[in-house]
Write an enzyme that holds these catalytic residues in place. Structure first.
Site, PDB file in Angstrom:
ATOM      1  N   ASN A 242       1.800   5.331  -3.409  1.00  0.00           N
ATOM      2  CA  ASN A 242       1.746   3.867  -3.323  1.00  0.00           C
ATOM      3  C   ASN A 242       0.782   3.458  -2.207  1.00  0.00           C
ATOM      4  O   ASN A 242       0.680   4.118  -1.173  1.00  0.00           O
ATOM      5  CB  ASN A 242       3.140   3.243  -3.141  1.00  0.00           C
ATOM      6  CG  ASN A 242       3.911   3.757  -1.953  1.00  0.00           C
ATOM      7  OD1 ASN A 242       3.737   4.898  -1.539  1.00  0.00           O
ATOM      8  ND2 ASN A 242       4.764   2.924  -1.395  1.00  0.00           N
ATOM      9  N   ILE A 243       0.061   2.377  -2.474  1.00  0.00           N
ATOM     10  CA  ILE A 243      -0.943   1.876  -1.530  1.00  0.00           C
ATOM     11  C   ILE A 243      -0.658   0.389  -1.331  1.00  0.00           C
ATOM     12  O   ILE A 243      -0.845  -0.409  -2.256  1.00  0.00           O
ATOM     13  CB  ILE A 243      -2.368   2.085  -2.086  1.00  0.00           C
ATOM     14  CG1 ILE A 243      -2.592   3.568  -2.437  1.00  0.00           C
ATOM     15  CG2 ILE A 243      -3.413   1.581  -1.075  1.00  0.00           C
ATOM     16  CD1 ILE A 243      -3.837   3.825  -3.268  1.00  0.00           C
ATOM     17  N   GLU A 244      -0.132   0.064  -0.143  1.00  0.00           N
ATOM     18  CA  GLU A 244       0.292  -1.320   0.103  1.00  0.00           C
ATOM     19  C   GLU A 244      -0.849  -2.143   0.692  1.00  0.00           C
ATOM     20  O   GLU A 244      -1.914  -1.617   1.036  1.00  0.00           O
ATOM     21  CB  GLU A 244       1.514  -1.325   1.024  1.00  0.00           C
ATOM     22  CG  GLU A 244       2.688  -0.614   0.354  1.00  0.00           C
ATOM     23  CD  GLU A 244       3.996  -0.728   1.105  1.00  0.00           C
ATOM     24  OE1 GLU A 244       3.998  -1.098   2.296  1.00  0.00           O
ATOM     25  OE2 GLU A 244       5.030  -0.441   0.473  1.00  0.00           O
TER      26      GLU A 244
ATOM     27  N   CYS B 115       8.902   0.924 -11.523  1.00  0.00           N
ATOM     28  CA  CYS B 115       9.100  -0.525 -11.652  1.00  0.00           C
ATOM     29  C   CYS B 115       8.673  -0.982 -13.049  1.00  0.00           C
ATOM     30  O   CYS B 115       8.065  -0.230 -13.825  1.00  0.00           O
ATOM     31  CB  CYS B 115       8.296  -1.262 -10.579  1.00  0.00           C
ATOM     32  SG  CYS B 115       6.538  -1.395 -10.953  1.00  0.00           S
TER      33      CYS B 115
ATOM     34  N   GLU C 266       2.852   5.518  -9.344  1.00  0.00           N
ATOM     35  CA  GLU C 266       2.691   5.862 -10.765  1.00  0.00           C
ATOM     36  C   GLU C 266       1.388   5.297 -11.307  1.00  0.00           C
ATOM     37  O   GLU C 266       0.637   5.964 -12.010  1.00  0.00           O
ATOM     38  CB  GLU C 266       3.859   5.292 -11.579  1.00  0.00           C
ATOM     39  CG  GLU C 266       5.220   5.842 -11.210  1.00  0.00           C
ATOM     40  CD  GLU C 266       5.928   5.034 -10.129  1.00  0.00           C
ATOM     41  OE1 GLU C 266       5.270   4.563  -9.171  1.00  0.00           O
ATOM     42  OE2 GLU C 266       7.156   4.877 -10.250  1.00  0.00           O
TER      43      GLU C 266
ATOM     44  N   CYS D  76       4.916  -0.661 -13.890  1.00  0.00           N
ATOM     45  CA  CYS D  76       4.507   0.722 -14.177  1.00  0.00           C
ATOM     46  C   CYS D  76       5.013   1.168 -15.546  1.00  0.00           C
ATOM     47  O   CYS D  76       4.315   1.890 -16.267  1.00  0.00           O
ATOM     48  CB  CYS D  76       4.999   1.662 -13.084  1.00  0.00           C
ATOM     49  SG  CYS D  76       4.090   1.462 -11.533  1.00  0.00           S
TER      50      CYS D  76
ATOM     51  N   CYS E 150       1.577   0.800  -7.046  1.00  0.00           N
ATOM     52  CA  CYS E 150       2.610   1.839  -7.041  1.00  0.00           C
ATOM     53  C   CYS E 150       1.987   3.225  -7.244  1.00  0.00           C
ATOM     54  O   CYS E 150       0.885   3.348  -7.805  1.00  0.00           O
ATOM     55  CB  CYS E 150       3.611   1.607  -8.163  1.00  0.00           C
ATOM     56  SG  CYS E 150       4.675   0.185  -7.941  1.00  0.00           S
TER      57      CYS E 150
HETATM   58  N1  THU Z   1       6.920   1.719  -5.427  1.00  0.00           N
HETATM   59  C1  THU Z   1       6.248   2.697  -6.102  1.00  0.00           C
HETATM   60  O1  THU Z   1       5.177   3.146  -5.684  1.00  0.00           O
HETATM   61  N2  THU Z   1       6.813   3.182  -7.227  1.00  0.00           N
HETATM   62  C2  THU Z   1       8.057   2.853  -7.690  1.00  0.00           C
HETATM   63  O2  THU Z   1       8.506   3.412  -8.675  1.00  0.00           O
HETATM   64  C3  THU Z   1       8.836   1.826  -7.008  1.00  0.00           C
HETATM   65  C4  THU Z   1       8.158   1.129  -5.899  1.00  0.00           C
HETATM   66  C5  THU Z   1       6.365   1.244  -4.148  1.00  0.00           C
HETATM   67  C6  THU Z   1       5.795  -0.133  -4.137  1.00  0.00           C
HETATM   68  C7  THU Z   1       5.901  -0.474  -2.664  1.00  0.00           C
HETATM   69  O3  THU Z   1       4.779   0.056  -1.977  1.00  0.00           O
HETATM   70  C8  THU Z   1       7.134   0.272  -2.194  1.00  0.00           C
HETATM   71  O4  THU Z   1       7.385   1.256  -3.185  1.00  0.00           O
HETATM   72  C9  THU Z   1       8.350  -0.595  -1.997  1.00  0.00           C
HETATM   73  O5  THU Z   1       8.625  -1.347  -3.104  1.00  0.00           O
END
Ligand code: THU
Length: 133
Positions: A47-49, A93, A60, A96, A58
């Site tokens: 995940n890259i915020e 999520c 995935e 995804c 996300c």
């Molecule tokens: N996130 C994912 O990368 N994959 C998931 O299946 C659920 C959520 C990430 C998004 C965000 O960066 C962090 O988790 C918190 O929601």
């Protein structure tokens, strides 16, 4: 489960390693994914915020977009692992799941949600996204 135990463990291991690269300074929730393609290749993602939150990607989708951008269109399975310090059960999520629906066969594509190499649950895409668009 359609993929072998060995393939499953390899995917989980790679998802755990990808999680190390997570850029998650806002949620502190680190996620890693490893996507097995039809040709046997594996693409990983984390995940890259973003400080604006909305652009966050996300793990995935990172893996899917890397694979699709490299010409892959057939996918067999994805392993997902996530959590802050300890890994927890982390499910994809809705966004995804919809991206998976674009490329994957609902009854064949397997989603492996893993807490460790030994502790994991396997779902088909259909189970996680019934009545899809
Ligand atoms: N996130 C994912 O990368 N994959 C998931 O299946 C659920 C959520 C990430 C998004 C965000 O960066 C962090 O988790 C918190 O929601």
């Amino acid at each position: 489960m359609r993929i072998s135990e060995g393939q499953c463990r390899e995917l989980i291991k790679k998802a755990m390693a990808a999680r190390e690269n997570s850029y998650s300074p806002y949620s502190h929730f680190r996620v890693g994914a490893a996507l097995l393609c039809g040709d046997g290749s594996i693409f990983t993602g984390c995940n890259i915020e973003n400080r604006a939150y909305g652009p966050t990607n996300c793990a995935e989708r990172t893996a899917f977009f890397k694979a699709v951008s490299e010409g892959r269109r057939e996918f067999t399975a994805i392993a997902i692992t996530g959590g802050e310090e300890e890994t927890v059960w982390c499910y994809p999520c809705g966004v995804c799941r919809q991206v998976m629906a674009e490329f994957c066969a609902p009854d064949a594509f397997e989603i492996i949600c893993a807490r460790s190499e030994e502790e994991y649950k396997v779902y088909t895409l259909h189970e996680l996204l019934p009545e899809m668009f």
